[in-house]
Write a protein that holds these residues in place. Structure first.
Motif, short mmCIF file in Angstrom:
data_model
loop_
_atom_site.label_atom_id
_atom_site.label_comp_id
_atom_site.label_asym_id
_atom_site.label_seq_id
_atom_site.Cartn_x
_atom_site.Cartn_y
_atom_site.Cartn_z
N SER A 36 -36.43 -11.58 27.06
CA SER A 36 -37.21 -12.82 25.74
C SER A 36 -37.60 -11.63 24.71
CB SER A 36 -38.37 -14.35 25.96
OG SER A 36 -39.23 -13.55 26.52
N ALA A 38 -40.39 -12.34 21.30
CA ALA A 38 -41.38 -12.63 20.79
C ALA A 38 -41.75 -12.46 19.24
CB ALA A 38 -42.83 -13.21 21.58
N GLU A 52 -46.10 -15.96 18.75
CA GLU A 52 -45.12 -17.40 19.23
C GLU A 52 -44.69 -16.98 20.21
OE1 GLU A 52 -43.06 -20.94 17.20
OE2 GLU A 52 -44.45 -19.97 15.65
N ILE A 53 -44.25 -17.55 21.04
CA ILE A 53 -43.53 -17.73 22.71
C ILE A 53 -43.07 -19.25 22.71
CG2 ILE A 53 -42.91 -16.32 24.68
CD1 ILE A 53 -45.24 -14.71 24.59
N ASP A 54 -41.75 -19.44 22.23
CA ASP A 54 -41.95 -20.68 23.24
C ASP A 54 -42.32 -21.42 22.26
OD1 ASP A 54 -39.36 -19.85 24.22
OD2 ASP A 54 -40.60 -19.72 26.66
N GLY A 55 -42.70 -21.84 21.29
CA GLY A 55 -43.91 -22.44 20.32
C GLY A 55 -45.27 -22.22 20.89
N THR A 56 -46.14 -21.98 21.75
CA THR A 56 -46.54 -21.58 21.83
C THR A 56 -47.31 -20.44 20.95
OG1 THR A 56 -46.05 -22.30 24.33
CG2 THR A 56 -48.89 -21.22 23.78
#
Length: 118
Positions: A36, A38, A52-56
């Motif tokens: 993935s 980021a 930012e990873i998956d909105g976090t």
């Protein structure tokens, strides 16, 4: 496109608690070990970073050669000679992200290697 200056995090990082996990930073993107991506937000002239990873949002701080994240993760900067062993032939396709701390001697090594390869 416009020439981008390599950022302070440019290169490869391994997780302190699991050195098999390698994160590769190029520009404002981080290639994670699971494939993935980021997004990295680097404040200019700052030692603090956001990822930012998956909105976090994770907050990181550069301390020496360690990148310490607020979720408890610590990444350790990998020096290029270690990468070359692991990456092997594929390192030729990797964009060269010159580290500011590269010595001239290091530069000559690259040139010599380049001449041999051609």
């Amino acid at each position: 496109g416009p020439q981008q200056q390599p950022g302070p995090l440019e290169g490869c990082w391994v997780h302190k608690n699991d050195t098999d996990l390698v994160e590769t930073v190029c520009g404002n993107r981080v290639q994670c070990p699971d494939g993935s991506e980021a997004i990295l937000d680097i404040q200019k002239g700052s030692q603090e970073f956001r990822m930012e990873i998956d909105g976090t949002i994770y907050l990181g701080r550069l301390v020496g050669e360690e990148l310490q994240w607020n979720d408890g993760d610590v990444w350790i900067r990998q020096l290029e000679r270690n990468i070359a062993k692991v990456a092997g032939a594929s390192s030729a396709q990797m964009p060269t992200c010159e580290q500011t701390e590269s010595s001239e001697e290091h530069q000559q090594n690259i040139d010599a290697a380049g001449n041999v390869a051609t």
